[in-house]
Design a protein around this motif. Structure first.
Motif, PDB file in Angstrom:
ATOM      1  N   LYS A 125       0.816  -1.214   0.000  1.00 43.32           N
ATOM      2  CA  LYS A 125       0.000   0.000   0.000  1.00 43.32           C
ATOM      3  C   LYS A 125       0.850   1.266   0.000  1.00 43.32           C
ATOM      4  O   LYS A 125       0.316   2.370  -0.118  1.00 43.32           O
ATOM      5  N   LYS A 126       2.181   1.090   0.152  1.00 41.02           N
ATOM      6  CA  LYS A 126       3.079   2.244   0.219  1.00 41.02           C
ATOM      7  C   LYS A 126       4.319   1.968  -0.637  1.00 41.02           C
ATOM      8  O   LYS A 126       4.935   0.904  -0.516  1.00 41.02           O
ATOM      9  N   ASP A 172       0.662   6.193  -1.008  1.00 41.16           N
ATOM     10  CA  ASP A 172       0.248   5.700   0.308  1.00 41.16           C
ATOM     11  C   ASP A 172      -1.270   5.632   0.307  1.00 41.16           C
ATOM     12  O   ASP A 172      -1.954   6.621   0.591  1.00 41.16           O
ATOM     13  N   ARG A 180      -3.130  10.201  -1.412  1.00 40.12           N
ATOM     14  CA  ARG A 180      -2.724   8.811  -1.669  1.00 40.12           C
ATOM     15  C   ARG A 180      -1.686   8.700  -2.775  1.00 40.12           C
ATOM     16  O   ARG A 180      -0.966   7.707  -2.845  1.00 40.12           O
ATOM     17  N   GLN A 206       7.324   2.477   1.928  1.00 47.60           N
ATOM     18  CA  GLN A 206       7.264   3.824   2.468  1.00 47.60           C
ATOM     19  C   GLN A 206       6.896   4.812   1.367  1.00 47.60           C
ATOM     20  O   GLN A 206       7.307   4.646   0.220  1.00 47.60           O
ATOM     21  N   ALA A 207       6.139   5.833   1.737  1.00 48.53           N
ATOM     22  CA  ALA A 207       5.858   6.959   0.847  1.00 48.53           C
ATOM     23  C   ALA A 207       6.712   8.128   1.330  1.00 48.53           C
ATOM     24  O   ALA A 207       6.429   8.721   2.376  1.00 48.53           O
TER      25      ALA A 207
END
Length: 243
Positions: free
Chosen positions: A45-46, A123, A132, A192-193
């Motif tokens: 998701k990141k 993200d 996002r 990570q974002a």
């Protein structure tokens, strides 16, 4: 694969600080690209893509792929690209037939003498749609888009077995569209974002000049990589520590 490592033309090198020694020349006419098969992500998701590019040709009606991934088991399956589209900077994700992300800048990138530092930070846990996916050029966030479709909350990007790509994108029909120009400091962060300050900084003496910094201390995640193109006999060598 006829790609050659070359000294960076056009990136201002300062007498102190971090200097980038090499870039990699990608020739679309020779179908140059680099690929890697992904394993189970640290956090799907990141993620963050960071890359310095200098274009050698303008795209016209073509798409020039910079970085991304594709499920090569079927061209109609998941594919995610950072690319130039009609000289706009674009980010796209389709999974497998539903468009989950589609950003295209109003700004055009037509200067073939300039280096652009591009960061795409994702993200999907964020509650606000526009948080996002964030797109930055030379340390500044892009906010003016011709197309601005953001992913739904908590959607996942990148699965095990998909192919990470540098220098190309794969279309829904399975054809390849290649980048034409120079790429330097290609970095992918799995899990990570990050914002641009993880990869660059404004020069203290000339605060409008954005310059690279040392990224070796970053946490890259399972599928992360750092391509510095300093090994001419192995241009795809990953120096992140993930080998």
């Amino acid at each position: 694969m006829p790609i050659t490592g070359q000294l960076l033309p056009g990136i201002r090198q300062l007498p102190t600080g971090y200097n980038v020694a090499n870039s990699c020349r990608f020739n679309d006419g020779s179908s140059d690209s680099l690929t890697k098969t992904a394993s189970t992500p640290t956090n799907n998701k990141k993620q963050t893509s960071s890359v310095w590019v200098k274009r050698s040709a303008l795209s016209g009606s073509s798409n020039f792929g910079i970085m991304g991934f594709v499920d090569t088991s079927s061209p109609s399956n998941s594919r995610h690209h950072l690319y130039f589209y009609n000289d706009q900077l674009a980010a796209f994700y389709k999974d497998p037939t539903i468009t989950r992300l589609d950003l295209k800048t109003n700004r055009l990138f037509r200067d073939t003498s300039a280096w652009y530092h591009i960061v795409l930070a994702i993200d999907t846990t964020q509650g606000t749609a526009s948080d996002r996916t964030k797109l930055y050029v030379n340390g500044v966030q892009e906010t003016s888009f011709a197309t601005s479709d953001y992913p739904v909350q908590d959607i996942t990007f990148l699965d095990s077995g998909e192919t990470l790509q540098v220098g190309r994108l794969t279309t829904s029909g399975g054809s390849q569209q290649y980048f034409d120009g120079y790429i330097a400091e290609a970095v992918f962060i799995d899990g990570q974002a990050l914002d641009p300050t993880s990869f660059g900084e404004f020069d203290s003496d000339s605060p409008t000049i954005w310059k690279p910094i040392d990224v070796s201390g970053l946490t890259f995640g399972t599928n992360g990589f750092h391509l510095d193109f300093e090994n001419a006999s192995s241009l795809g060598a990953d120096v992140s520590g993930n080998s």
